[in-house]
Design a protein around this motif. Structure first.
Motif, PDB file in Angstrom:
ATOM      1  N   ASN A 133      36.481  39.106  37.772  1.00 22.47           N
ATOM      2  CA  ASN A 133      37.590  38.332  38.314  1.00 22.47           C
ATOM      3  C   ASN A 133      37.287  36.852  38.124  1.00 22.47           C
ATOM      4  O   ASN A 133      36.467  36.274  38.844  1.00 22.47           O
ATOM      5  CB  ASN A 133      37.791  38.653  39.799  1.00 22.47           C
TER       6      ASN A 133
ATOM      7  N   THR B 206      39.338  34.293  38.444  1.00 19.20           N
ATOM      8  CA  THR B 206      40.280  33.371  39.087  1.00 19.20           C
ATOM      9  C   THR B 206      39.615  32.475  40.110  1.00 19.20           C
ATOM     10  O   THR B 206      40.169  31.456  40.502  1.00 19.20           O
ATOM     11  CB  THR B 206      41.407  34.167  39.773  1.00 19.20           C
ATOM     12  N   LEU B 207      38.411  32.856  40.578  1.00 17.93           N
ATOM     13  CA  LEU B 207      37.774  32.096  41.644  1.00 17.93           C
ATOM     14  C   LEU B 207      36.916  30.951  41.139  1.00 17.93           C
ATOM     15  O   LEU B 207      36.547  30.071  41.890  1.00 17.93           O
ATOM     16  CB  LEU B 207      36.900  33.020  42.498  1.00 17.93           C
TER      17      LEU B 207
ATOM     18  N   ASP C 128      32.877  40.973  42.238  1.00 21.28           N
ATOM     19  CA  ASP C 128      33.491  41.432  40.992  1.00 21.28           C
ATOM     20  C   ASP C 128      33.524  40.261  40.023  1.00 21.28           C
ATOM     21  O   ASP C 128      34.457  39.467  40.018  1.00 21.28           O
ATOM     22  CB  ASP C 128      34.903  41.957  41.264  1.00 21.28           C
TER      23      ASP C 128
ATOM     24  N   GLU D 210      38.664  36.820  49.736  1.00 17.93           N
ATOM     25  CA  GLU D 210      38.009  36.511  48.463  1.00 17.93           C
ATOM     26  C   GLU D 210      36.597  37.077  48.423  1.00 17.93           C
ATOM     27  O   GLU D 210      36.138  37.554  47.369  1.00 17.93           O
ATOM     28  CB  GLU D 210      37.995  35.000  48.249  1.00 17.93           C
TER      29      GLU D 210
ATOM     30  N   ASN E  79      37.177  41.018  48.099  1.00 21.30           N
ATOM     31  CA  ASN E  79      37.923  41.499  46.941  1.00 21.30           C
ATOM     32  C   ASN E  79      37.488  40.906  45.611  1.00 21.30           C
ATOM     33  O   ASN E  79      37.801  41.479  44.561  1.00 21.30           O
ATOM     34  CB  ASN E  79      39.417  41.213  47.136  1.00 21.30           C
ATOM     35  N   SER E  80      36.770  39.781  45.647  1.00 24.77           N
ATOM     36  CA  SER E  80      36.496  39.111  44.374  1.00 24.77           C
ATOM     37  C   SER E  80      35.067  38.640  44.177  1.00 24.77           C
ATOM     38  O   SER E  80      34.607  38.557  43.042  1.00 24.77           O
ATOM     39  CB  SER E  80      37.437  37.905  44.221  1.00 24.77           C
TER      40      SER E  80
END
Length: 522
Positions: free
Chosen positions: A291, A293-294, A288, A281, A284-285
């Motif tokens: 994104n 979703t986190l 960003d 996470e 990759n996130s």
């Protein structure tokens, strides 16, 4: 904003930022170094709900530009005496070696504080004038109180950011018009006292989430007409203010306060949808912000969202660290900076072979099972890939890359390590190791026991070095570490003589005779 040429910004963002610039550029410079020339008549700019919104977003845009300009966030916080080395750029090598008087444009730009005082003046002006927007009935008292709290918190953030760079800086709390005023530097303790007081007073007026469920009903339910997803990782939150309070206290060595502030953040993290992230996470996130979703995992940072036209070619660490690799076929053959393999082997030792950020097989010491931080490890110059939010990167050989990565100032993992640091300094060794081991567990490495005889301070800062690599912390961590340990004669002398601070740009000194250069650089 000399280097951030954001040709991809959409028109709405440009309008908002331009409004803020028109309001502040004429007056920000005259307070410190140059004569003012007004850019626009301010009288008609504080009459509506839209004016308040554009003025507020302009503050964030200016601050983001200030820390991104010439990649300043990393040149200031990551390079000096750090883990990265320059491949071929002499200006970056000069910074790494501490030669901060070198005559390179990048260094001259970084040492010029005018872009930060543009933010200060914009905040001052906003605080003084936004009340007038209540002439528009849509701009309610709840909007006003929340927006003022954000402006005060941002202004405090700017001053803390500058104190870490230059030490003593002029403290300006009011915008001025029509009078040329040259101001001397204010002692950093007085500046930080102001910062702490501002943050304490503003924090209760900041929400944990914007446009979230508000049981107290004191915040706008649909802030400026947008839901919580729209405001993801953007405005200052209550926990962001407490994170700043914790770091101000740590910079001053007030570790009892650090423990109190970090405890508040950890106990209330769920209210801001904060959580500890896996290594996947993070890589990759976390950087960003598109994104969603986190949840709200950038505790305090500045996002560059493609959906809002904020893609840029500069102002991201990728500009310095990425190159033509197997995954991203870029025209740039070598990065500007890299972490040498002998340094990587120290940061990620073989005993941490299960570290899922980067490591080697503990049996053969040949296989590389975890490569989230680096690639091309077999080459002489490994590529640091922890932060890599590249727009349109696939198959773009011969094209220059553009980026959308956020500048993350702090996150929950950093705060827990800061709390571990405070507990260790306070002699609460068992609790310090407990906090440290929470993060080590997230990264799949074994716990450290107090019974092992390991030095908690050494272990905590070694973990900060691994976890926060590339996020702009290394230089400031070295300062705090050496203040605590006080066993490095050369670094202690640097601290005592004020050499930990940067010189003030000669251009700034030339324009204001009341300013005095940092003694170490005279």
């Amino acid at each position: 904003m000399t280097k951030i040429k954001n040709k991809f910004m959409n028109r709405s963002w440009l309008l908002l930022l331009a409004t803020g610039l028109l309001l502040i550029l004429g007056s920000c410079n005259k307070q410190l170094d140059i004569q003012s020339s007004r850019q626009a008549d301010e009288a008609g700019h504080w009459t509506s709900y839209e004016d308040a919104r554009s003025g507020l977003i302009g503050l964030y845009g200016l601050f983001r530009a200030a820390v991104a300009d010439n990649n300043a966030h990393w040149l200031l916080g990551e390079l000096r005496s750090g883990d990265f080395k320059s491949v071929s750029r002499p200006d970056l090598k000069a910074i790494i070696d501490g030669n901060l008087n070198a005559s390179f444009p990048a260094i001259q730009s970084v040492t010029n504080w005018r872009r930060f005082y543009a933010v200060v003046n914009a905040c001052n002006l906003f605080i003084e004038r936004v009340k007038e927007c209540e002439a528009d009935q849509r701009y309610t008292e709840s909007y006003y109180k929340l927006d003022i709290a954000q402006a005060r918190t941002l202004r405090a953030f700017v001053y803390f950011y500058m104190v870490r760079i230059w030490g003593d800086v002029p403290l300006i709390t009011r915008s001025q018009d029509g009078t040329f005023e040259q101001l001397p530097r204010t002692k950093q303790d007085a500046v930080l006292s102001f910062v702490e007081q501002e943050l304490k007073e503003a924090a209760p007026y900041l929400p944990y989430l914007y446009s979230g469920n508000d049981p107290e009903q004191k915040f706008p339910n649909n802030y400026y007409g947008n839901n919580s997803a729209y405001w993801l990782n953007m405005p200052m939150t209550r926990l962001g203010a407490y994170a700043l309070l914790a770091h101000v206290a740590a910079w001053q060595g007030r570790y009892v306060d650090v423990a109190i502030y970090t405890d508040f953040i950890i106990n209330n993290a769920s209210k801001s949808n904060l959580k500890l992230l896996s290594s996947d996470e993070v890589v990759n996130s976390l950087f960003d912000a598109s994104n969603t979703t986190l949840g709200y995992n950038q505790l305090l940072g500045f996002s560059f969202l493609k959906t809002k036209g904020e893609t840029t070619t500069e102002g991201h660490i990728e500009e310095l660290t990425l190159a033509n690799t197997t995954l991203y076929a870029m025209s740039k053959q070598m990065p500007d900076i890299y972490v040498p393999k002998d340094v990587i082997s120290v940061i990620f030792p073989k005993t941490n072979g299960n570290d899922d950020r980067f490591g080697v097989d503990t049996t053969t010491f040949l296989k590389l099972p975890t490569t989230r931080y680096f690639e091309n490890y077999s080459s002489a110059v490994p590529v640091f890939k922890k932060v890599r939010v590249v727009d349109g990167s696939a198959g773009n050989r011969g094209k220059f890359a553009v980026f959308n990565s956020s500048i993350v100032f702090t996150r929950l993992e950093e705060i827990r390590l800061l709390r571990a640091e405070a507990l260790a300094v306070l002699g609460q060794t068992n609790d310090a190791f407990t906090e440290l081991n929470v993060i080590r567990g997230q990264r799949k490495i074994t716990s450290v026991s107090p019974a092992s005889g390991a030095d908690p301070i050494d272990e905590i800062f070694a973990e900060r070095r691994r976890e926060l690599m590339g996020e702009g912390w290394r230089w400031y961590d070295l300062i705090r570490y050496n203040r605590i340990k006080h066993n490095n004669a050369a670094f202690n002398e640097l601290i005592d003589q004020g050499g930990i601070y940067w010189p003030i740009a000669q251009d700034v000194l030339n324009r204001n005779p009341k300013l005095v250069q940092n003694a170490y650089w005279q």
